[in-house]
Design an enzyme around this catalytic site. Structure first.
Site, PDB file in Angstrom:
ATOM      1  NE  ARG A 107     130.145 -61.698  19.946  1.00  0.00           N
ATOM      2  CZ  ARG A 107     129.917 -62.476  21.104  1.00  0.00           C
ATOM      3  NH1 ARG A 107     129.002 -61.675  21.817  1.00  0.00           N
ATOM      4  NH2 ARG A 107     130.461 -63.362  21.439  1.00  0.00           N
ATOM      5  CG  HIS A 134     130.013 -68.197  19.007  1.00  0.00           C
ATOM      6  ND1 HIS A 134     131.109 -67.558  18.928  1.00  0.00           N
ATOM      7  CD2 HIS A 134     129.730 -67.960  20.500  1.00  0.00           C
ATOM      8  CE1 HIS A 134     131.547 -66.910  20.082  1.00  0.00           C
ATOM      9  NE2 HIS A 134     130.396 -67.171  20.954  1.00  0.00           N
ATOM     10  CD  GLN A 137     131.240 -70.666  23.915  1.00  0.00           C
ATOM     11  OE1 GLN A 137     131.441 -69.608  24.049  1.00  0.00           O
ATOM     12  NE2 GLN A 137     131.722 -71.653  24.752  1.00  0.00           N
ATOM     13  CG  ASP A 229     123.008 -70.594  23.144  1.00  0.00           C
ATOM     14  OD1 ASP A 229     123.248 -69.405  24.140  1.00  0.00           O
ATOM     15  OD2 ASP A 229     123.195 -70.177  21.734  1.00  0.00           O
ATOM     16  CB  CYS A 269     128.110 -70.678  24.788  1.00  0.00           C
ATOM     17  SG  CYS A 269     126.700 -70.178  24.053  1.00  0.00           S
ATOM     18  NE  ARG A 297     135.132 -68.215  23.257  1.00  0.00           N
ATOM     19  CZ  ARG A 297     134.219 -67.021  23.186  1.00  0.00           C
ATOM     20  NH1 ARG A 297     132.880 -66.842  23.739  1.00  0.00           N
ATOM     21  NH2 ARG A 297     134.153 -66.408  22.168  1.00  0.00           N
TER      22      ARG A 297
HETATM   23  N1  NVA Z   1     123.052 -67.739  20.704  1.00  0.00           N
HETATM   24  C1  NVA Z   1     123.643 -66.659  21.318  1.00  0.00           C
HETATM   25  C2  NVA Z   1     125.077 -66.853  21.691  1.00  0.00           C
HETATM   26  C3  NVA Z   1     125.810 -65.877  22.663  1.00  0.00           C
HETATM   27  C4  NVA Z   1     127.012 -66.061  23.056  1.00  0.00           C
HETATM   28  C5  NVA Z   1     123.355 -65.300  20.657  1.00  0.00           C
HETATM   29  O1  NVA Z   1     123.501 -65.274  19.555  1.00  0.00           O
HETATM   30  O2  NVA Z   1     123.114 -64.369  21.269  1.00  0.00           O
HETATM   31  N1   CP Z   2     129.748 -67.171  25.144  1.00  0.00           N
HETATM   32  C1   CP Z   2     130.199 -65.691  24.420  1.00  0.00           C
HETATM   33  O1   CP Z   2     130.323 -65.860  23.538  1.00  0.00           O
HETATM   34  O2   CP Z   2     129.931 -64.791  25.556  1.00  0.00           O
HETATM   35  P1   CP Z   2     129.856 -63.596  25.090  1.00  0.00           P
HETATM   36  O3   CP Z   2     128.712 -63.024  24.349  1.00  0.00           O
HETATM   37  O4   CP Z   2     129.684 -62.802  26.605  1.00  0.00           O
HETATM   38  O5   CP Z   2     131.145 -63.145  24.509  1.00  0.00           O
END
Ligand code: NVA
Ligand code: CP
Length: 319
Positions: A107, A134, A137, A229, A269, A297
């Site tokens: 990540r 992502h 997800q 989101d 998400c 998930r």
């Molecule tokens: N769009 C959000 C998703 C988090 C799971 C981010 O990138 O922070």
């Molecule tokens: N939806 C998701 O990826 O959550 P986290 O950022 O908590 O891993």
């Protein structure tokens, strides 16, 4: 599951419809097994590195638990505690980790960093979220929609809000699973142009619809699924004031949801910001399936992990 064995899972561009459908089926089987306290130890003795350059609740916990349930082990590796944080090249890190581990989840911010890692690694690399995509997800989301709607073919998803990693991944996935996707964002916050083109290409092939608009009402009208989101993704914090004002009018609330099908489901998400991208009444209301998504998930990722990392002989006749 031979076709995904040993491969990377970085986005959906190189994953075909039959592979995606098999992953969802495997997730269903693994979920049913877990509900009856049976564990398929498909990854006995295997190790997965989890590199996090951004925060996480769901992704970290579901990957760690998923590896354990499959008989393997996960290592939590915060990026700022690795030597990459002090300038060791991604290419060297990827080659070193390949000598210890059976797979890596990453990540981070730039999609190109995950791609570079995968290029130098000799083990499968999984995208656990980048600024662009992502995919993990989305597999959980597809499973959730299947469970609630009874099928995916012809389902219309309306994504309202920021044209971010979630919107890009929806555009990549929906046409491949026979779903219609509509994305409504404020001007200037649209999803990636090349991803929209890719979605339109697959939509023609699969006879589905893609709509990218700035009008949330047009997106939601008659939709089966309303998805949103955060307006301020990880990495966007410096722009948060500007964003909160630009996204005004894009909140998913009762008025907007009234345009969808009467039995629509609401998805997010998570993490969510009540009163910003979604009203409290919608996210905590009867149509919301957010905790099913979060649970899935775990099941969807176990399927991804098994498909990528399990030895050919590990799958019994029931899988
Ligand atoms: N769009 C959000 C998703 C988090 C799971 C981010 O990138 O922070
Ligand atoms: N939806 C998701 O990826 O959550 P986290 O950022 O908590 O891993």
């Amino acid at each position: 599951h031979q076709s995904l064995c040993g491969r990377d899972f970085l986005h959906f561009s190189d994953v075909g419809t039959s592979e995606l459908e098999r992953l969802i089926r495997l997730a269903q089987v693994l979920k049913e097994a877990q509900k009856s306290n049976f564990t398929h130890r498909l990854l006995a003795g295997k190790t997965l590195g989890l590199i996090f350059d951004k925060s996480s609740t769901r992704t970290r916990v579901s990957f760690e638990v998923g590896m354990l349930q499959l008989g393997g082990h996960a290592l939590f590796l915060p990026g700022n505690q690795l030597q990459t944080g002090r300038g060791e090249p991604i290419s060297d890190t990827a080659q070193v980790m390949s000598r210890y581990l059976d797979g890596v989840m990453i990540r981070t911010f730039r999609q190109s960093d995950v791609e570079t890692f995968a290029e130098y690694a000799s083990i499968p690399v999984i995208n656990g979220l980048t600024d662009e995509f992502h995919p993990c997800q989305l597999m959980a989301d597809a499973l959730t929609i299947l469970e609630h709607m009874g099928g995916l073919q012809g389902v219309t998803v309306a994504y309202v809000g920021d044209g971010n990693n979630m919107a890009n991944s929806w555009l990549q996935l929906a046409p491949k699973l026979g779903m219609n996707i509509r994305v409504a964002t404020p001007p200037g916050y649209q999803p990636l142009a090349h991803v929209v083109e890719e979605a339109k290409f697959h939509a023609v092939h699969n006879h589905t619809q893609v709509l990218v608009t700035t009008d949330p009402l047009r997106a939601v009208e008659g939709a089966d699924v309303i998805y949103t989101d955060t307006w301020v993704s990880m990495g966007d914090e410096a722009e948060s004031e500007v964003r909160l004002s630009r996204f005004e009018g894009y909140q998913v609330n009762e008025d907007l949801c009234a345009l969808a099908k009467p039995d629509y489901i609401f998805m997010h998400c998570l993490p969510a910001h009540r009163g910003e991208e979604v009203s409290e009444s919608v996210i905590d209301g009867d149509h919301s399936v957010i905790f099913d998504q979060a649970e899935n998930r775990l099941h969807a990722q176990k399927a991804i992990l098994a498909a990528l990392l399990a030895d050919a002989g590990a799958f019994g006749e029931d899988l």
